[in-house]
Design a protein around this motif. Structure first.
Motif, PDB file in Angstrom:
ATOM      1  N   ALA A 150      -3.174   6.776   6.253  1.00 53.94           N
ATOM      2  CA  ALA A 150      -3.193   8.154   5.760  1.00 53.94           C
ATOM      3  C   ALA A 150      -3.081   8.201   4.241  1.00 53.94           C
ATOM      4  O   ALA A 150      -3.789   8.968   3.582  1.00 53.94           O
ATOM      5  N   ILE A 151      -2.222   7.374   3.679  1.00 51.40           N
ATOM      6  CA  ILE A 151      -2.049   7.329   2.225  1.00 51.40           C
ATOM      7  C   ILE A 151      -3.321   6.835   1.557  1.00 51.40           C
ATOM      8  O   ILE A 151      -3.833   7.459   0.620  1.00 51.40           O
ATOM      9  N   ILE A 152      -3.846   5.719   2.043  1.00 50.74           N
ATOM     10  CA  ILE A 152      -5.062   5.151   1.458  1.00 50.74           C
ATOM     11  C   ILE A 152      -6.244   6.105   1.633  1.00 50.74           C
ATOM     12  O   ILE A 152      -7.037   6.306   0.711  1.00 50.74           O
ATOM     13  N   GLY A 153      -6.357   6.710   2.809  1.00 55.06           N
ATOM     14  CA  GLY A 153      -7.446   7.648   3.064  1.00 55.06           C
ATOM     15  C   GLY A 153      -7.408   8.850   2.134  1.00 55.06           C
ATOM     16  O   GLY A 153      -8.443   9.277   1.612  1.00 55.06           O
ATOM     17  N   ALA A 154      -6.222   9.399   1.907  1.00 58.26           N
ATOM     18  CA  ALA A 154      -6.092  10.547   1.006  1.00 58.26           C
ATOM     19  C   ALA A 154      -6.453  10.158  -0.421  1.00 58.26           C
ATOM     20  O   ALA A 154      -7.151  10.906  -1.117  1.00 58.26           O
ATOM     21  N   ILE A 155      -6.004   8.993  -0.853  1.00 61.41           N
ATOM     22  CA  ILE A 155      -6.324   8.534  -2.212  1.00 61.41           C
ATOM     23  C   ILE A 155      -7.826   8.341  -2.366  1.00 61.41           C
ATOM     24  O   ILE A 155      -8.429   8.785  -3.354  1.00 61.41           O
ATOM     25  N   GLY A 162      -6.925  19.073  -2.687  1.00 58.70           N
ATOM     26  CA  GLY A 162      -5.530  19.476  -2.510  1.00 58.70           C
ATOM     27  C   GLY A 162      -5.166  19.654  -1.043  1.00 58.70           C
ATOM     28  O   GLY A 162      -4.059  19.314  -0.621  1.00 58.70           O
ATOM     29  N   ALA A 163      -6.109  20.168  -0.271  1.00 57.33           N
ATOM     30  CA  ALA A 163      -5.857  20.348   1.160  1.00 57.33           C
ATOM     31  C   ALA A 163      -5.681  19.006   1.869  1.00 57.33           C
ATOM     32  O   ALA A 163      -4.816  18.867   2.742  1.00 57.33           O
ATOM     33  N   ILE A 198       0.543  14.586   3.270  1.00 50.82           N
ATOM     34  CA  ILE A 198       1.994  14.688   3.069  1.00 50.82           C
ATOM     35  C   ILE A 198       2.652  15.326   4.286  1.00 50.82           C
ATOM     36  O   ILE A 198       3.721  14.894   4.728  1.00 50.82           O
ATOM     37  N   GLY A 199       2.011  16.332   4.862  1.00 51.51           N
ATOM     38  CA  GLY A 199       2.553  16.953   6.072  1.00 51.51           C
ATOM     39  C   GLY A 199       2.629  15.973   7.233  1.00 51.51           C
ATOM     40  O   GLY A 199       3.610  15.937   7.963  1.00 51.51           O
ATOM     41  N   LEU A 222       2.893  12.817   6.969  1.00 50.53           N
ATOM     42  CA  LEU A 222       3.850  11.766   6.618  1.00 50.53           C
ATOM     43  C   LEU A 222       5.276  12.287   6.506  1.00 50.53           C
ATOM     44  O   LEU A 222       6.175  11.539   6.126  1.00 50.53           O
ATOM     45  N   GLY A 223       5.492  13.542   6.837  1.00 49.35           N
ATOM     46  CA  GLY A 223       6.811  14.151   6.678  1.00 49.35           C
ATOM     47  C   GLY A 223       7.940  13.371   7.324  1.00 49.35           C
ATOM     48  O   GLY A 223       8.974  13.143   6.701  1.00 49.35           O
ATOM     49  N   THR A 224       7.758  12.937   8.556  1.00 49.73           N
ATOM     50  CA  THR A 224       8.828  12.195   9.238  1.00 49.73           C
ATOM     51  C   THR A 224       9.022  10.813   8.618  1.00 49.73           C
ATOM     52  O   THR A 224      10.144  10.325   8.536  1.00 49.73           O
ATOM     53  N   VAL A 225       7.929  10.197   8.174  1.00 47.76           N
ATOM     54  CA  VAL A 225       8.032   8.878   7.541  1.00 47.76           C
ATOM     55  C   VAL A 225       8.761   9.003   6.212  1.00 47.76           C
ATOM     56  O   VAL A 225       9.634   8.178   5.890  1.00 47.76           O
TER      57      VAL A 225
END
Length: 75
Positions: free
Chosen positions: A19-24, A47-48, A54-55, A57-60
């Motif tokens: 998720a982090i890599i995909g968003a970047i 931004g979306a 981030i949403g 990844l909230g629990t992480v």
């Protein structure tokens, strides 16, 4: 969190890393749903995607903050 994960101090789930890599990649890539050269709309979709990542990844993130607090308390 990323620094702790890359050093091996804190393990992240594979989906969180994806998720982090995909968003970047989505944000820096010139090819996306709404091209960045379109004022405002091009930035809003980026931004979306970041907001959604981030949403998700909230629990992480919350777990990492708890880990960091415990680590600081025990030192």
């Amino acid at each position: 969190m990323i620094k702790a994960a890359t050093s091996g101090e804190y393990p992240l789930p594979a989906w969180a890393i994806a998720a982090i890599i995909g968003a970047i990649i989505y944000v820096v890539s010139p090819i996306d749903a709404v091209p960045d050269f379109i004022p405002v709309a091009g930035w809003l979709d980026d931004g979306a995607v970041v907001t959604a990542a981030i949403g998700a990844l909230g629990t992480v993130i919350a777990s990492y903050l708890d880990y960091k607090k415990e680590k600081e308390k025990n030192q």
